[in-house]
Design a protein around this motif. Structure first.
Motif, PDB file in Angstrom:
ATOM      1  N   ASN A 247      40.697  27.011 -43.410  1.00 27.24           N
ATOM      2  CA  ASN A 247      41.611  25.962 -42.953  1.00 27.24           C
ATOM      3  C   ASN A 247      41.093  24.531 -43.077  1.00 27.24           C
ATOM      4  O   ASN A 247      41.346  23.701 -42.195  1.00 27.24           O
ATOM      5  CB  ASN A 247      41.986  26.218 -41.480  1.00 27.24           C
ATOM      6  CG  ASN A 247      42.262  27.671 -41.190  1.00 27.24           C
ATOM      7  OD1 ASN A 247      43.186  28.249 -41.735  1.00 27.24           O
ATOM      8  ND2 ASN A 247      41.438  28.283 -40.345  1.00 27.24           N
ATOM      9  N   SER A 248      40.384  24.226 -44.171  1.00 23.73           N
ATOM     10  CA  SER A 248      39.795  22.892 -44.295  1.00 23.73           C
ATOM     11  C   SER A 248      40.696  21.903 -45.014  1.00 23.73           C
ATOM     12  O   SER A 248      40.319  20.743 -45.191  1.00 23.73           O
ATOM     13  CB  SER A 248      38.459  22.978 -45.040  1.00 23.73           C
ATOM     14  OG  SER A 248      38.665  23.323 -46.400  1.00 23.73           O
ATOM     15  N   GLY A 249      41.879  22.340 -45.442  1.00 22.98           N
ATOM     16  CA  GLY A 249      42.795  21.431 -46.114  1.00 22.98           C
ATOM     17  C   GLY A 249      42.792  21.611 -47.620  1.00 22.98           C
ATOM     18  O   GLY A 249      41.845  22.160 -48.194  1.00 22.98           O
ATOM     19  N   PRO A 250      43.857  21.176 -48.296  1.00 24.60           N
ATOM     20  CA  PRO A 250      43.986  21.386 -49.743  1.00 24.60           C
ATOM     21  C   PRO A 250      42.810  20.801 -50.508  1.00 24.60           C
ATOM     22  O   PRO A 250      42.476  19.636 -50.356  1.00 24.60           O
ATOM     23  CB  PRO A 250      45.303  20.675 -50.087  1.00 24.60           C
ATOM     24  CG  PRO A 250      45.569  19.756 -48.930  1.00 24.60           C
ATOM     25  CD  PRO A 250      44.979  20.409 -47.733  1.00 24.60           C
ATOM     26  N   GLY A 251      42.183  21.665 -51.321  1.00 21.71           N
ATOM     27  CA  GLY A 251      41.015  21.229 -52.081  1.00 21.71           C
ATOM     28  C   GLY A 251      39.788  20.986 -51.234  1.00 21.71           C
ATOM     29  O   GLY A 251      38.876  20.261 -51.629  1.00 21.71           O
ATOM     30  N   GLY A 252      39.734  21.598 -50.048  1.00 21.99           N
ATOM     31  CA  GLY A 252      38.630  21.379 -49.114  1.00 21.99           C
ATOM     32  C   GLY A 252      37.274  21.734 -49.705  1.00 21.99           C
ATOM     33  O   GLY A 252      37.158  22.413 -50.731  1.00 21.99           O
ATOM     34  N   ILE A 253      36.249  21.272 -49.034  1.00 22.98           N
ATOM     35  CA  ILE A 253      34.892  21.405 -49.554  1.00 22.98           C
ATOM     36  C   ILE A 253      34.448  22.866 -49.614  1.00 22.98           C
ATOM     37  O   ILE A 253      34.866  23.698 -48.808  1.00 22.98           O
ATOM     38  CB  ILE A 253      33.910  20.567 -48.711  1.00 22.98           C
ATOM     39  CG1 ILE A 253      32.580  20.397 -49.444  1.00 22.98           C
ATOM     40  CG2 ILE A 253      33.715  21.195 -47.324  1.00 22.98           C
ATOM     41  CD1 ILE A 253      31.727  19.292 -48.886  1.00 22.98           C
ATOM     42  N   SER A 254      33.600  23.153 -50.572  1.00 29.60           N
ATOM     43  CA  SER A 254      33.082  24.501 -50.804  1.00 29.60           C
ATOM     44  C   SER A 254      31.719  24.670 -50.133  1.00 29.60           C
ATOM     45  O   SER A 254      31.183  23.744 -49.512  1.00 29.60           O
ATOM     46  CB  SER A 254      32.971  24.752 -52.309  1.00 29.60           C
ATOM     47  OG  SER A 254      32.409  26.012 -52.598  1.00 29.60           O
ATOM     48  N   GLY A 255      31.179  25.859 -50.274  1.00 26.91           N
ATOM     49  CA  GLY A 255      29.835  26.128 -49.773  1.00 26.91           C
ATOM     50  C   GLY A 255      29.133  27.115 -50.676  1.00 26.91           C
ATOM     51  O   GLY A 255      29.763  27.824 -51.477  1.00 26.91           O
ATOM     52  N   ILE A 256      27.812  27.163 -50.565  1.00 27.21           N
ATOM     53  CA  ILE A 256      27.018  28.122 -51.337  1.00 27.21           C
ATOM     54  C   ILE A 256      26.044  28.848 -50.433  1.00 27.21           C
ATOM     55  O   ILE A 256      25.672  28.369 -49.360  1.00 27.21           O
ATOM     56  CB  ILE A 256      26.236  27.454 -52.490  1.00 27.21           C
ATOM     57  CG1 ILE A 256      25.121  26.538 -51.937  1.00 27.21           C
ATOM     58  CG2 ILE A 256      27.165  26.697 -53.423  1.00 27.21           C
ATOM     59  CD1 ILE A 256      24.100  26.126 -52.991  1.00 27.21           C
ATOM     60  N   PHE A 257      25.656  30.025 -50.906  1.00 30.15           N
ATOM     61  CA  PHE A 257      24.572  30.822 -50.319  1.00 30.15           C
ATOM     62  C   PHE A 257      23.560  31.096 -51.415  1.00 30.15           C
ATOM     63  O   PHE A 257      23.940  31.519 -52.518  1.00 30.15           O
ATOM     64  CB  PHE A 257      25.130  32.139 -49.779  1.00 30.15           C
ATOM     65  CG  PHE A 257      24.097  33.219 -49.553  1.00 30.15           C
ATOM     66  CD1 PHE A 257      23.420  33.309 -48.333  1.00 30.15           C
ATOM     67  CD2 PHE A 257      23.804  34.150 -50.546  1.00 30.15           C
ATOM     68  CE1 PHE A 257      22.473  34.305 -48.117  1.00 30.15           C
ATOM     69  CE2 PHE A 257      22.852  35.144 -50.340  1.00 30.15           C
ATOM     70  CZ  PHE A 257      22.189  35.230 -49.116  1.00 30.15           C
ATOM     71  N   VAL A 258      22.317  30.834 -51.147  1.00 29.62           N
ATOM     72  CA  VAL A 258      21.221  31.228 -52.031  1.00 29.62           C
ATOM     73  C   VAL A 258      20.202  31.963 -51.170  1.00 29.62           C
ATOM     74  O   VAL A 258      19.672  31.390 -50.198  1.00 29.62           O
ATOM     75  CB  VAL A 258      20.549  30.029 -52.727  1.00 29.62           C
ATOM     76  CG1 VAL A 258      19.397  30.504 -53.603  1.00 29.62           C
ATOM     77  CG2 VAL A 258      21.565  29.250 -53.561  1.00 29.62           C
ATOM     78  N   HIS A 259      19.959  33.215 -51.483  1.00 28.82           N
ATOM     79  CA  HIS A 259      19.060  34.016 -50.660  1.00 28.82           C
ATOM     80  C   HIS A 259      17.674  33.378 -50.600  1.00 28.82           C
ATOM     81  O   HIS A 259      17.179  32.839 -51.591  1.00 28.82           O
ATOM     82  CB  HIS A 259      18.953  35.433 -51.220  1.00 28.82           C
ATOM     83  CG  HIS A 259      18.421  36.432 -50.234  1.00 28.82           C
ATOM     84  ND1 HIS A 259      17.078  36.525 -49.930  1.00 28.82           N
ATOM     85  CD2 HIS A 259      19.051  37.357 -49.459  1.00 28.82           C
ATOM     86  CE1 HIS A 259      16.903  37.481 -49.024  1.00 28.82           C
ATOM     87  NE2 HIS A 259      18.083  37.997 -48.711  1.00 28.82           N
ATOM     88  N   GLU A 260      17.066  33.460 -49.439  1.00 26.08           N
ATOM     89  CA  GLU A 260      15.786  32.783 -49.232  1.00 26.08           C
ATOM     90  C   GLU A 260      14.687  33.249 -50.181  1.00 26.08           C
ATOM     91  O   GLU A 260      13.728  32.510 -50.437  1.00 26.08           O
ATOM     92  CB  GLU A 260      15.325  32.972 -47.784  1.00 26.08           C
ATOM     93  CG  GLU A 260      15.021  34.390 -47.380  1.00 26.08           C
ATOM     94  CD  GLU A 260      14.543  34.503 -45.932  1.00 26.08           C
ATOM     95  OE1 GLU A 260      14.537  33.478 -45.229  1.00 26.08           O
ATOM     96  OE2 GLU A 260      14.174  35.625 -45.510  1.00 26.08           O
TER      97      GLU A 260
END
Length: 428
Positions: A247-260
């Motif tokens: 629910n961050s809005g149209p075209g809202g920001i993304s996120g990433i995961f990179v395993h430690e």
């Protein structure tokens, strides 16, 4: 639970719903003066009522502080992303230092493939599901071409068996094992956008690693929808958008995961930018990239604070809910009730007008049912929209309905099924 096809039964489920008050945290689109029946959270989540206030507070900081807003005020922008990391880590099942908030999903997928698609003359193939969302298909195609390989040779797509709509995990594993000598990357969605099928990410990760490949996931339809355990599963990387279930809005920001396990691997390539430079020396502006510790070292561009503020509004509601696991219990019940009601519609019609292609196993689906319409699909969909039922149409004949536990009610689901029955009778 023994369901009943009645308004009173739906309302009784709502009365006992522990999350019923969360609906009041969102603006519900209106239709002819009443709340629409919004079942399209798999495409765009609804706006939290707090979003405007939270964004306005950052506009005020900009207005009052100017550039000093990066370092001063109640919420200095330089560290604003930190308030998002904890909630996001819980949502995707990660350690906080394995998360970064940045860019958009496909941009992040490309950046992560720079690091984790490392083809050689022998191991150069990418294995993925057939019918992946087009963005993933195009990203993979362009990466393969960039490295000089032929698409037909370098991309292995796994399709459902003839006459089936979803993939069997055993078929995925067989294909990974059969191509172990040549596969460099296994890349899957967490949930297939079209069918709503959850893939067994734990099993896929284990098989991919056994084959000596990196394993990554596009969690666009999974993050904020179903419980995830990326760190425990050992996935190498993942990325997601936040404008669907988060629910961050149209075209809202993304996120990433990179395993430690990859954080200190200097053999991994990455496209660097100033914002990924180690924070304590970032403003010295010296040459020679030295990454920030953890996933934040994959950042490229300056944080878009207003987009982060919008995501922050929704994450605060997730924190009120307690956990995705708790929300998922309601999701399972909501979706099961919708499934029951659709079958009742077919029963009343005396034939299967709506074929559900989303897995019947509740552990293999999230907040979505995909329906193949026997006939008149677009006309039925248009009838739903004209009566305030907002779902999603996918060519050539699929209606997707997504009851989201944060803001959808059991009465929503009941009314949607009623309009499905009306729609068929209307168009015939």
């Amino acid at each position: 639970m023994n369901f009943e096809n009645s308004l009173s039964f739906a309302q009784s489920l709502d009365a006992s719903d522990q999350f019923r008050n969360l609906r009041e945290e969102f603006y519900i689109p209106q239709h002819k003066g009443n709340d629409a029946i919004y079942l399209c959270g798999n495409s765009l989540g609804l706006q939290p009522k707090s979003t405007e206030t939270i964004i306005m507070s950052q506009l005020a900081a900009w207005r009052n502080l100017g550039v000093e807003g990066w370092f001063e005020g109640d919420e200095p922008w330089l560290q604003y992303h930190k308030k998002l990391i904890g909630p996001l880590a819980k949502i995707v099942g990660a350690q906080a230092h394995e998360i970064a908030v940045m860019n958009s999903l496909t941009v992040n997928l490309h950046l992560l493939m720079v690091s984790f698609y490392k083809p050689t003359s022998k191991k150069y193939k990418i294995l993925m599901e057939a019918g992946a969302f087009p963005s993933d298909q195009y990203a993979v195609e362009s990466q393969v071409k960039f490295h000089g390989f032929e698409l037909a040779d370098a991309i292995i797509e796994i399709a459902p068996r003839e006459g089936e709509y979803t993939l069997r995990i055993e078929d995925i594993i067989v294909q990974i094992n059969a191509n172990a000598d040549e596969v460099a990357l296994v890349l899957f969605a967490g949930i297939n956008y079209y069918t709503g099928q959850i893939f067994d990410m734990k099993a896929i990760t284990a098989a991919g690693h056994q084959a000596g490949a990196y394993v990554g996931f596009d969690l666009a339809h999974a993050a904020g929808n179903v419980p995830l355990s990326l760190h425990e599963w050992g996935a190498d990387f993942a990325c997601w958008c936040s404008y669907k279930y988060m629910n961050s809005g149209p075209g809202g920001i993304s996120g990433i995961f990179v395993h430690e396990k990859h954080h200190h691997d200097t053999s991994l390539d990455r496209f660097a930018g100033w914002w990924g430079y180690k924070l304590k020396d970032r403003f010295k502006m010296t040459p020679g990239f030295q990454p920030e510790a953890g996933a934040e070292g994959w950042q490229v561009s300056t944080s878009p604070i207003l987009l982060m503020a919008s995501l922050n509004a929704s994450l605060q509601i997730f924190e009120k809910a307690g956990s995705v696991t708790a929300l998922n219990k309601k999701s399972i019940l909501l979706t099961a009730y919708l499934e029951y009601l659709i079958k009742q519609v077919n029963k009343q019609l005396n034939y299967e007008h709506f074929k559900i292609i989303t897995p019947a196993n509740q552990q293999e689906r999230g907040s979505q049912l995909s329906l193949i319409c026997k006939s008149d699909g677009k006309a039925i969909f248009d009838y739903l929209v004209s009566n305030g039922v907002i779902g999603d149409w996918r060519e050539p004949d699929v209606i997707r309905l997504s009851p989201v536990p944060l803001y959808n009610s059991f009465e929503d689901v009941y009314q949607a099924a009623k309009y499905l029955l009306e729609a068929v009778k209307h168009v015939q």
